[in-house]
Scaffold this motif. Structure first.
Motif, short mmCIF file in Angstrom:
data_model
loop_
_atom_site.label_atom_id
_atom_site.label_comp_id
_atom_site.label_asym_id
_atom_site.label_seq_id
_atom_site.Cartn_x
_atom_site.Cartn_y
_atom_site.Cartn_z
N LEU A 90 0.89 -1.26 0.08
CA LEU A 90 -0.06 -0.04 -0.17
C LEU A 90 0.95 1.21 0.11
O LEU A 90 2.06 1.21 0.13
CB LEU A 90 -1.16 -0.07 1.08
CG LEU A 90 -0.38 -0.26 2.48
CD1 LEU A 90 -1.12 0.30 3.69
CD2 LEU A 90 -0.45 -1.80 2.83
N SER A 91 0.38 2.59 -0.16
CA SER A 91 1.10 3.80 -0.19
C SER A 91 1.54 4.09 1.38
O SER A 91 1.14 3.42 2.05
CB SER A 91 0.02 4.76 -0.68
OG SER A 91 -0.92 5.23 0.33
N SER A 92 2.66 4.79 1.27
CA SER A 92 2.93 5.05 2.64
C SER A 92 2.04 5.98 3.37
O SER A 92 2.04 6.23 4.52
CB SER A 92 4.40 5.78 2.60
OG SER A 92 4.56 6.80 1.55
N GLN A 93 1.32 6.77 2.66
CA GLN A 93 0.31 7.43 3.25
C GLN A 93 -0.76 6.53 3.82
O GLN A 93 -1.00 6.81 4.97
CB GLN A 93 -0.45 8.39 2.12
CG GLN A 93 0.09 9.52 1.45
CD GLN A 93 1.15 9.02 0.23
OE1 GLN A 93 1.39 7.96 0.12
NE2 GLN A 93 1.57 10.12 -0.41
N LEU A 94 -1.14 5.53 3.46
CA LEU A 94 -2.05 4.70 4.09
C LEU A 94 -1.41 4.04 5.13
O LEU A 94 -1.74 3.95 6.15
CB LEU A 94 -2.67 3.92 3.02
CG LEU A 94 -4.02 2.87 3.70
CD1 LEU A 94 -4.99 3.75 4.42
CD2 LEU A 94 -4.66 2.03 2.37
N LYS A 95 -0.22 3.65 5.00
CA LYS A 95 0.46 2.80 6.11
C LYS A 95 0.70 3.97 7.20
O LYS A 95 0.58 3.32 8.46
CB LYS A 95 1.90 2.51 5.49
CG LYS A 95 2.93 1.65 6.38
CD LYS A 95 1.97 0.55 7.11
CE LYS A 95 3.11 -0.50 7.63
NZ LYS A 95 3.88 0.06 8.80
N ALA A 96 1.02 5.19 6.85
CA ALA A 96 1.00 6.22 8.14
C ALA A 96 -0.35 6.13 9.01
O ALA A 96 -0.39 6.09 10.25
CB ALA A 96 1.38 7.39 7.45
#
Ligand SMILES: Cc1cc2nc3c(=O)[nH]c(=O)nc-3n(C[C@H](O)[C@H](O)[C@H](O)COP(=O)(O)O)c2cc1C
Length: 205
Positions: free
Chosen positions: A100-106
């Motif tokens: 997944l994107s690092s945005q969603l991971k954050a």
């Protein structure tokens, strides 16, 4: 009234297929139920990575947190509260490097919180965010639901299991996949997603 939370994260903002279809589901459910819609757009408003200000700040009482810790924990509390307040959660995720994107991971790193969204008992961990319905939209250039690339799906499988870990066990998934395999494949994937979404919204009434 149904409270709906939509979490979007495509790098391409509203152009992203995951954002487009997650928004379509959320708005369709809202129109159907007359509910309230809260949007957490991780593309236009990215979250910071978690730091020790959060992971250590959340372990100590409020009155002894440093200002930096207070700010970091308050952000996570806001995100958890958005989920707690929701009856329905819609999540959009575009695949980045098989995950997944690092945005969603954050976002995930802020909301997976021992003692708050899951707790360890004698038989292992229990998710605490129970009694909610989740719609998960994942988009990918390749096909991961079956075939040679299925073992490389660290997006949909990861998200379904992660959400289950914090109690969001009722997850309906929508995969928009194979969009890199040419215009015909992309159009077919989009048409299939549209049909699946229409059916899900009708069933939700
Ligand atoms: C940096 C980057 C990495 C990507 N990595 C993968 C990948 O590993 N596997 C894949 O099938 N598609 C990959 N893609 C394609 C995207 O998953 C695809 O365009 C998807 O539609 C993105 O979601 P979105 O439309 O919601 O932004 C990648 C795209 C970008 C920009």
């Amino acid at each position: 009234m149904t409270n709906i939370l939509v979490v979007t994260s495509s790098l391409r903002g509203a152009e992203g297929l995951s954002t487009r279809f997650a928004t379509e589901i959320a708005e369709g459910l809202k129109a159907r139920s007359g509910g309230m819609l809260t949007t957490r757009d991780l593309s236009t408003t990215p979250l910071p990575h978690i730091t020790p200000a959060y992971t250590e700040g959340r372990m100590v009482p409020l009155d002894i947190r440093t200002p930096e810790e207070q700010q970091a924990v308050a952000l996570a509390e806001t995100l958890v509260q958005e989920i707690r307040a929701a009856d329905v959660i819609v999540i959009g995720s575009g695949m980045i490097n098989f995950s997944l994107s690092s945005q969603l991971k954050a976002w995930i790193d802020h909301i997976v919180w021992p003692g708050v969204t899951f707790a360890y008992g004698e038989a292992g961990a229990n998710g605490l965010l129970t009694g909610k319905k989740t719609y998960l939209v994942t988009a990918s250039g390749g096909v991961f639901s079956e075939g040679a690339y299925a073992p490389l799906d660290f997006q949909t499988n990861y998200l379904v299991r992660l959400l289950g870990f914090i109690g969001l066990t009722d997850v309906e998934t929508f995969r928009i996949e194979g969009t890199a395999y040419g215009p015909d494949a992309a159009n077919a994937a989009i048409a299939a997603a549209e049909a699946q979404i229409r059916s899900a919204i009708e069933r939700a009434a």
